[in-house]
Design an enzyme around this catalytic site. Structure first.
Site, short mmCIF file in Angstrom:
data_model
loop_
_atom_site.label_atom_id
_atom_site.label_comp_id
_atom_site.label_asym_id
_atom_site.label_seq_id
_atom_site.Cartn_x
_atom_site.Cartn_y
_atom_site.Cartn_z
N ARG A 180 0.81 -1.22 0.00
CA ARG A 180 0.00 0.00 0.00
C ARG A 180 0.85 1.28 0.00
O ARG A 180 0.36 2.36 -0.25
CB ARG A 180 -0.95 0.00 1.22
CG ARG A 180 -2.07 -1.02 1.10
CD ARG A 180 -2.82 -1.19 2.42
NE ARG A 180 -2.13 -2.09 3.35
CZ ARG A 180 -2.53 -2.38 4.58
NH1 ARG A 180 -3.64 -1.82 5.06
NH2 ARG A 180 -1.85 -3.20 5.36
N ASP A 194 5.44 -0.97 11.78
CA ASP A 194 4.88 0.20 11.09
C ASP A 194 4.10 1.11 12.03
O ASP A 194 3.24 1.86 11.61
CB ASP A 194 3.99 -0.24 9.91
CG ASP A 194 2.72 -0.97 10.34
OD1 ASP A 194 2.59 -1.30 11.54
OD2 ASP A 194 1.85 -1.21 9.47
N ARG A 221 30.57 22.98 5.64
CA ARG A 221 30.57 21.57 5.25
C ARG A 221 31.23 20.74 6.37
O ARG A 221 31.87 21.30 7.27
CB ARG A 221 31.25 21.42 3.90
CG ARG A 221 30.35 22.00 2.78
CD ARG A 221 31.08 22.21 1.49
NE ARG A 221 31.77 21.00 1.07
CZ ARG A 221 32.75 20.99 0.15
NH1 ARG A 221 33.12 22.10 -0.44
NH2 ARG A 221 33.32 19.85 -0.17
C1 UD1 Z 1 -2.66 -5.11 11.59
C2 UD1 Z 1 -3.71 -5.95 12.36
C3 UD1 Z 1 -4.90 -5.04 12.70
C4 UD1 Z 1 -4.41 -3.84 13.50
C5 UD1 Z 1 -3.29 -3.09 12.76
C6 UD1 Z 1 -2.66 -2.04 13.66
C7 UD1 Z 1 -3.53 -8.27 11.55
C8 UD1 Z 1 -4.14 -9.30 10.70
N1 UD1 Z 1 -4.13 -7.06 11.53
O1 UD1 Z 1 -3.27 -4.71 10.37
O2 UD1 Z 1 -5.85 -5.76 13.45
O3 UD1 Z 1 -5.49 -2.97 13.76
O4 UD1 Z 1 -2.24 -4.00 12.37
O5 UD1 Z 1 -1.77 -1.24 12.96
O6 UD1 Z 1 -2.57 -8.53 12.25
N2 UD1 Z 1 3.95 -8.30 8.72
C9 UD1 Z 1 4.87 -9.33 8.67
N3 UD1 Z 1 4.60 -10.42 7.92
C10 UD1 Z 1 3.44 -10.57 7.23
C11 UD1 Z 1 2.47 -9.53 7.31
C12 UD1 Z 1 2.76 -8.41 8.07
O7 UD1 Z 1 5.93 -9.23 9.27
O8 UD1 Z 1 3.27 -11.60 6.59
C13 UD1 Z 1 4.27 -7.08 9.50
C14 UD1 Z 1 4.27 -5.81 8.65
O9 UD1 Z 1 5.55 -5.53 8.16
C15 UD1 Z 1 3.79 -4.76 9.64
C16 UD1 Z 1 2.97 -5.54 10.67
O10 UD1 Z 1 3.29 -6.91 10.49
O11 UD1 Z 1 4.86 -4.13 10.31
C17 UD1 Z 1 1.47 -5.37 10.45
O12 UD1 Z 1 1.12 -5.76 9.14
P1 UD1 Z 1 0.16 -4.90 8.23
O13 UD1 Z 1 0.03 -5.57 6.93
O14 UD1 Z 1 0.55 -3.48 8.26
O15 UD1 Z 1 -1.22 -5.12 9.03
P2 UD1 Z 1 -2.43 -4.10 9.12
O16 UD1 Z 1 -3.27 -4.26 7.92
O17 UD1 Z 1 -1.96 -2.75 9.42
MG MG Z 2 -0.14 -1.84 9.33
#
Ligand code: UD1
Ligand code: MG
Length: 377
Positions: free
Chosen positions: A15, A103, A333
């Site tokens: 995204r 994030d 610098r």
């Molecule tokens: C996630 C939560 C949501 C919450 C939100 C808060 C889930 C399914 N959803 O959604 O309930 O309200 O965070 O910000 O958990 N990541 C991995 N591996 C993966 C997928 C994601 O390491 O396979 C990491 C991403 O890099 C990120 C974090 O997990 O730092 C969250 O993933 P993201 O895809 O941003 O989840 P959200 O849709 O924000």
């Molecule tokens: Mg997120």
């Protein structure tokens, strides 16, 4: 009681529409993941494990701190799967595992400490921080039963019309006892997104009769998850404002607080005045009673007390000692050292130049790799 932190940072970040890994995007100059690492460090954890994927090497290179190790999630199969990937690195750790999203860069370390003590005081197996969102948007919704106990989390995509109206949402921050980590093996793939959702740990834990709670603590701003460029911009704005407000509380004078950009690691002393459109970056320090005039950019430098940095000057990795004056339109610098009471005037460029006490380079000159003594004009 021991604590370890796992930071999830292996998502594909689609995204963001960027070739830069999402968690390396900067909020007020600091890569998001580094801010999360700093927050985690505040808990003095036994381990900080960062789960990274496609951008493993880039993330590893960008992060610094102690006790950090990395776990690979070779395919982004969801947040639940990501946490499973960290289990090997946790080894035989016994205690509380705090899970943070890479994030979510604005979390107040005090909120996490408070969360950890609540989790322990209540002897929970699994806890999560929730918050009330003005616009619950894409966040997971906290589902509570008739007696108010959190029983599950439903992602926006899977929520029905009524659930979508719930404003209490998941921050993505969990506390999980090592004895409950086996629940990760029970998470089933989400049919819609074909991912293993960590959010499911709440319903799995509650159904087993483990003590499970959602603590609605903290301020909405600090849990802002960054998934898009617009959210990045909003998070930067919050951090920028927090930084300026904290400095103003300590006696820094801002002529136009809305137009200055100051990185959160900068230090500025009392009665220093900052004019509009000033950028102060990296680990810059500025002493007391100095004045920074409009359109100045200072990066990783040390500025003393009673200094004047006049309009439209750039100072990089240099030192300006007490009561010196630089600018307007000067460029220091890296490696320059301007002595006490010295003057660097209009259109002067310096590189690795040491200027002694009270010396002057007032106009139109270049001084490089040079050492100038005291009182020289
Ligand atoms: C996630 C939560 C949501 C919450 C939100 C808060 C889930 C399914 N959803 O959604 O309930 O309200 O965070 O910000 O958990 N990541 C991995 N591996 C993966 C997928 C994601 O390491 O396979 C990491 C991403 O890099 C990120 C974090 O997990 O730092 C969250 O993933 P993201 O895809 O941003 O989840 P959200 O849709 O924000
Ligand atoms: Mg997120």
């Amino acid at each position: 009681m021991k604590v370890s932190c796992v930071i999830l940072a292996a998502g594909s970040g689609t995204r963001m529409k960027s070739s830069v890994p999402k968690v390396l995007h900067r909020v007020c100059g600091i890569p998001m993941i580094q801010s999360v690492v700093m927050t985690a460090s505040g808990l003095r954890p036994e381990h900080i494990i960062i789960v990274a994927g496609r951008h493993f090497d880039r993330i590893k290179e960008a992060v610094s701190g102690s006790n950090i190790s990395f776990a690979l999630q070779s395919e982004p199969k969801g947040t639940g799967h990501a946490l499973s990937c960290a289990r090997k690195a946790l080894g035989d750790f016994q205690g509380t595992v705090i899970v943070l999203n890479g994030d979510t860069p604005l979390i107040n370390p005090r909120t996490i400490s408070k969360f950890l003590s609540l989790h322990r005081k209540r002897k929970n197996a699994v806890s999560v921080i929730s918050f009330i969102a003005a616009d619950p948007a894409e966040y997971g919704r906290i589902i509570r039963n008739s007696s108010g106990t959190a029983v599950s989390i439903t992602e926006n995509k899977d929520a029905d019309h009524e659930q979508k109206k719930i404003c209490e949402v998941n921050s993505g921050i969990y506390a999980i006892e090592h004895t409950a980590l086996h629940l990760l093996d029970e998470i089933r793939m989400n049919a819609g997104k074909k991912e293993y959702y960590l959010t499911d740990i709440i319903s799995l834990s509650a159904r087993r009769g483990y003590r499970t709670e959602a603590f609605c603590i903290g301020q909405e701003d600090e849990f802002m998850g960054v998934n898009t460029q617009q959210e990045l911009f909003r998070a930067s704005e919050v951090m920028r404002k927090n930084t300026v407000d904290a400095l103003a509380d300590k006696g820094v004078i801002f002529m136009d607080p809305g137009s200055v950009f100051i990185h959160p690691c900068c230090r500025i002393g009392q009665d220093t005045t900052i004019y509009p459109n000033v950028h102060i970056e990296g680990r810059t320090t500025i002493g007391k009673g100095s004045v920074v005039y409009p359109n100045v950019r200072i990066i990783d430098s040390r500025i003393g007390n009673g200094v004047a940095i006049k309009d439209s000057s750039v100072i990089e990795c240099s030192q300006v000692r007490d009561k010196a004056s630089v600018g307007p339109f000067a460029h220091l610098r890296p490696g320059s050292d301007i002595g006490p009471g010295a003057k660097v005037g209009n259109f002067v460029e310096m590189k690795k130049a040491v200027i002694g006490r009270g010396s002057k380079a007032s106009h139109l000159s270049y001084i490089g790799d040079a050492k100038v003594g005291k009182g020289v004009n």
